[in-house]
Structures are given as C-alpha cells and as structure tokens.
Design a protein around this motif. Structure first.
Motif, mmCIF file in Angstrom:
data_model
loop_
_atom_site.group_PDB
_atom_site.id
_atom_site.type_symbol
_atom_site.label_atom_id
_atom_site.label_comp_id
_atom_site.label_asym_id
_atom_site.label_seq_id
_atom_site.Cartn_x
_atom_site.Cartn_y
_atom_site.Cartn_z
ATOM 1 N N ASP A 190 0.846 -1.193 0.000
ATOM 2 C CA ASP A 190 0.000 0.000 0.000
ATOM 3 C C ASP A 190 0.877 1.237 0.000
ATOM 4 O OD1 ASP A 190 -2.321 1.442 -0.065
ATOM 5 O OD2 ASP A 190 -2.704 1.354 2.087
ATOM 6 N N GLY A 191 0.336 2.327 -0.516
ATOM 7 C CA GLY A 191 1.038 3.605 -0.521
ATOM 8 C C GLY A 191 0.145 4.698 0.023
ATOM 9 N N ALA A 192 0.759 5.790 0.470
ATOM 10 C CA ALA A 192 0.002 6.925 1.002
ATOM 11 C C ALA A 192 0.738 8.205 0.652
ATOM 12 C CB ALA A 192 -0.163 6.808 2.516
ATOM 13 N N CYS A 193 0.003 9.294 0.560
ATOM 14 C CA CYS A 193 0.618 10.574 0.239
ATOM 15 C C CYS A 193 -0.207 11.697 0.847
ATOM 16 C CB CYS A 193 0.709 10.746 -1.282
ATOM 17 S SG CYS A 193 1.746 12.121 -1.806
ATOM 18 N N SER A 194 0.470 12.648 1.453
ATOM 19 C CA SER A 194 -0.197 13.806 2.039
ATOM 20 C C SER A 194 -0.094 14.967 1.067
ATOM 21 C CB SER A 194 0.445 14.176 3.381
ATOM 22 O OG SER A 194 0.361 13.109 4.301
ATOM 23 N N GLY A 195 -1.171 15.217 0.328
ATOM 24 C CA GLY A 195 -1.163 16.316 -0.632
ATOM 25 C C GLY A 195 -1.283 15.850 -2.066
ATOM 26 N N GLY B 203 8.915 -0.813 4.934
ATOM 27 C CA GLY B 203 8.297 0.477 4.651
ATOM 28 C C GLY B 203 9.338 1.539 4.387
ATOM 29 N N GLY B 204 8.900 2.660 3.862
ATOM 30 C CA GLY B 204 9.798 3.771 3.586
ATOM 31 C C GLY B 204 9.004 4.997 3.201
ATOM 32 N N GLY B 205 9.701 6.078 2.923
ATOM 33 C CA GLY B 205 9.015 7.320 2.596
ATOM 34 C C GLY B 205 9.779 8.163 1.612
ATOM 35 N N ASP B 206 9.133 9.218 1.145
ATOM 36 C CA ASP B 206 9.717 10.161 0.193
ATOM 37 C C ASP B 206 9.159 11.539 0.524
ATOM 38 O OD1 ASP B 206 10.473 11.691 -2.119
ATOM 39 O OD2 ASP B 206 10.601 9.826 -3.270
ATOM 40 N N ALA B 207 10.034 12.532 0.537
ATOM 41 C CA ALA B 207 9.619 13.876 0.935
ATOM 42 C C ALA B 207 8.701 14.539 -0.078
ATOM 43 C CB ALA B 207 10.842 14.760 1.168
ATOM 44 N N GLN B 208 8.821 14.180 -1.350
ATOM 45 C CA GLN B 208 7.988 14.783 -2.387
ATOM 46 C C GLN B 208 7.664 13.726 -3.439
ATOM 47 O OE1 GLN B 208 6.665 17.679 -2.169
ATOM 48 N NE2 GLN B 208 5.743 17.972 -4.178
ATOM 49 N N THR B 209 6.419 13.295 -3.466
ATOM 50 C CA THR B 209 6.049 12.194 -4.342
ATOM 51 C C THR B 209 4.560 12.227 -4.597
ATOM 52 O OG1 THR B 209 6.256 9.791 -4.643
ATOM 53 C CG2 THR B 209 5.730 10.572 -2.422
ATOM 54 N N THR B 210 4.011 11.138 -5.155
ATOM 55 C CA THR B 210 2.578 11.024 -5.386
ATOM 56 C C THR B 210 2.086 9.699 -4.808
ATOM 57 O OG1 THR B 210 2.776 9.906 -7.532
ATOM 58 C CG2 THR B 210 2.770 12.328 -7.540
ATOM 59 N N ASN B 211 0.789 9.586 -4.658
ATOM 60 C CA ASN B 211 0.223 8.355 -4.125
ATOM 61 C C ASN B 211 0.525 7.166 -5.041
ATOM 62 O OD1 ASN B 211 -1.867 7.310 -1.966
ATOM 63 N ND2 ASN B 211 -2.430 6.382 -3.901
ATOM 64 N N ASN B 212 0.392 7.373 -6.357
ATOM 65 C CA ASN B 212 0.639 6.272 -7.290
ATOM 66 C C ASN B 212 2.085 5.779 -7.222
ATOM 67 O OD1 ASN B 212 -1.953 6.036 -8.298
ATOM 68 N ND2 ASN B 212 -1.617 7.463 -9.981
ATOM 69 N N ARG B 213 3.024 6.698 -7.067
ATOM 70 C CA ARG B 213 4.428 6.283 -6.981
ATOM 71 C C ARG B 213 4.687 5.500 -5.701
ATOM 72 N NH1 ARG B 213 7.975 8.162 -10.683
ATOM 73 N NH2 ARG B 213 9.757 7.814 -9.318
ATOM 74 N N MET B 214 4.018 5.868 -4.628
ATOM 75 C CA MET B 214 4.191 5.121 -3.389
ATOM 76 C C MET B 214 3.561 3.732 -3.488
ATOM 77 S SD MET B 214 6.056 6.844 -1.188
ATOM 78 C CE MET B 214 7.061 6.927 -2.689
ATOM 79 N N ARG C 150 -7.945 10.641 -5.613
ATOM 80 C CA ARG C 150 -8.341 11.685 -4.666
ATOM 81 C C ARG C 150 -7.145 12.599 -4.442
ATOM 82 N NH1 ARG C 150 -11.243 10.948 1.228
ATOM 83 N NH2 ARG C 150 -10.507 12.869 2.175
ATOM 84 N N VAL C 151 -7.342 13.902 -4.605
ATOM 85 C CA VAL C 151 -6.237 14.860 -4.503
ATOM 86 C C VAL C 151 -6.206 15.540 -3.142
ATOM 87 C CG1 VAL C 151 -5.211 16.958 -5.474
ATOM 88 C CG2 VAL C 151 -6.243 15.246 -6.991
ATOM 89 N N ARG C 152 -7.314 16.124 -2.737
ATOM 90 C CA ARG C 152 -7.352 16.817 -1.454
ATOM 91 C C ARG C 152 -8.794 17.147 -1.094
ATOM 92 N NH1 ARG C 152 -5.324 20.947 -4.945
ATOM 93 N NH2 ARG C 152 -6.794 22.693 -5.194
ATOM 94 N N ARG C 153 -8.956 17.661 0.095
ATOM 95 C CA ARG C 153 -10.267 18.118 0.551
ATOM 96 C C ARG C 153 -10.250 19.634 0.681
ATOM 97 N NH1 ARG C 153 -14.796 16.316 3.369
ATOM 98 N NH2 ARG C 153 -14.010 14.179 3.429
ATOM 99 N N GLU C 154 -11.280 20.267 0.178
ATOM 100 C CA GLU C 154 -11.459 21.714 0.344
ATOM 101 C C GLU C 154 -12.803 21.936 1.023
ATOM 102 O OE1 GLU C 154 -11.026 23.880 -3.267
ATOM 103 O OE2 GLU C 154 -8.875 23.493 -3.442
ATOM 104 N N GLY C 155 -12.740 22.315 2.294
ATOM 105 C CA GLY C 155 -13.965 22.461 3.058
ATOM 106 C C GLY C 155 -14.641 21.113 3.204
#
Length: 259
Positions: free
Chosen positions: A13-18, A40-51, A243-248
């Motif tokens: 599974d992958g996850a991304c904030s933003g 597990g691991g992480g990346d400072a700047q990436t996308t959900n699909n890449r994770m 899903r990209v983000r939530r606005e309100g």
C-alpha cells in the motif's frame, strides 16, 4: 533471515499527504507458518501512485531472495498498479512508453523496474482498501506513518503471529445498463451520449481539472456514495481516478488517462 520458509502472500500500500507531497509505502509478507515480515519507507515529495508502486517494487525485490516455486499472491488496493502491470504495460512498451493518446506514460521509471522484477510466480490481486482486511490495513498504517515523517515499529520474523483473515469485497461500480432491448435509435443516442461523456473525461484529464465527488458521480453516472466508497485511487474505463485533497466539505478528484 530464513529464506527456506515459504511466503504465502504479500500486501502492499502507498500513502501521500497532498498528492503530490510527502509520501510513504508499506509492504507486509505473510509466511505459510504464520510468520510476518514488514517493510516500509518514505519520500519527501512524491505522489500516491508512486508510493503504491514503490511498495510493490519492495515486495518483488523481497521475493528475489527466495527459492520458492509455489505461486505467491500479491495484494494491492491500487487498480492503477494491478491493471498497469497485468494489462496496460504490454501496450505501453509496444508504443515506446506512450499512451493511446501519444503522451508519455507517467512513472515510466518505476514501471520499468516493476516489469523487470515481475514474474509468472506472482499472482496480482486487487483488494478494496479500508474495508477491514488486516493485511491491507497494516500496510496502510505503515505507509501513512512514513508519509507523516514517523518511523513505525516494523515486525520481522516471529513464530507467534496470528494469520490474518482475508476479507475480499466487490469493488466494482454498477454494471453498464443492457441496451440490447432498446430500438436502434435509442441505442445510437445512448452511444452518442457515451462518446460525449468519454470526450469530456479526456478533456478533464488532459487539462488536469479537479472535480468534486458529486461532479465525478454525474460524469460516470453513479451515486456520490459509490465514488467515495472506492478509496483514494481506482480505475474507471480508461482513466485512473485519484483523490487529490479536501477543500472544506468537498473532496476533489483528478483523472489520469493511462491506457
């Protein structure tokens, strides 16, 4: 590490904030004898699909160390990953890593790695995310922790792990309506409406427009609940819906043409 033990199945599974933003991935291997190994691991700047792809790459690299002939099930909650490696990648390579619209395939670097590591021994399976499947939920926990800059405690080999219960659910959207009983004029009109819908989806994807859950539901002709219940990444016809983000109180989605 005891490489003589047999691996039964692996979850990723992958996850991304933003999206893009800080991301993380999680991979959990379950052995026949109940032992567990987590990565597990992480990346400072990436996308959900890449994770999602990084998690699958870690799983395949892990399997390279095992002299095992039995099939191994690899579960992912990303239809993008499963369909990409089992269906779309052959066409991409034949077209010189171009989609059907002539655009470069996104994440080509990771697709090439996945393609090189993949084998007939691996059975790619889709599991719907966030539905209580223990393996998927654990991978999600690991991935989200790394996406937040945390380092979770990962299990290595133990003989005292309860084997998870796999809960498979139907992740499909409502089946297309059978138009065979309609008069020809009605079928042609329905096809015309379908083409207009697909052209609209192509324009939304090519211009990277963000649309709300209700707008997306109207586009693909389903209830809004059918959109949000499918998770953060799923496939509709020729597009990956993310899903990209939530606005309100609105969730914003993006379409990406991948075939």
């Amino acid at each position: 590490m005891n490489y003589s033990a047999k691996v039964d199945r692996i979850y990723t599974d992958g996850a991304c904030s933003g999206n893009p933003g800080p991301g993380g991935w999680g991979t959990v291997a379950y052995y026949v004898n109940g032992a567990v190994h987590e990565m597990g691991g992480g990346d400072a700047q990436t996308t959900n699909n890449r994770m999602e792809m990084q998690a699958a790459i870690a799983a395949l690299k892990f399997l390279q160390d095992f002299d095992q002939q039995d099939p191994i099930a690899l579960y992912t909650d990303s239809e993008y990953v499963k369909n990409g490696i089992t269906k779309w990648i052959k066409g991409w390579k034949q077209k010189g890593w171009k989609t059907s619209t002539g655009k470069p395939v996104l994440n080509q670097d990771l697709w090439e790695i996945l393609d090189e590591l993949n084998s007939k021994q691996v059975e790619w399976r889709y599991v719907r995310g966030h539905t209580g499947d223990i393996g998927n939920e654990r991978c999600d926990t690991i991935a989200r922790a790394f996406s937040l800059g945390k380092t979770p405690t990962l299990k290595t080999f133990t003989d005292q792990v309860q084997e998870p219960e796999v809960i498979m659910t139907d992740a499909s959207l409502p089946a297309p309506v059978d138009l065979s009983d309609l008069p020809r004029e009605g079928r042609v009109e329905s096809l015309r409406h379908l083409v207009e819908t697909l052209q609209m989806a192509d324009e939304i994807a090519s211009k990277a427009y963000l649309i709300t859950s209700s707008e997306l539901a109207d586009l693909i002709d389903v209830n809004a609940s059918a959109v949000t219940s499918r998770g953060d990444n799923w496939v509709w016809r020729n597009w990956v819906v993310s899903r990209v983000r939530r606005e309100g109180n609105q969730i914003l989605w993006q379409l990406e043409r991948v075939d």
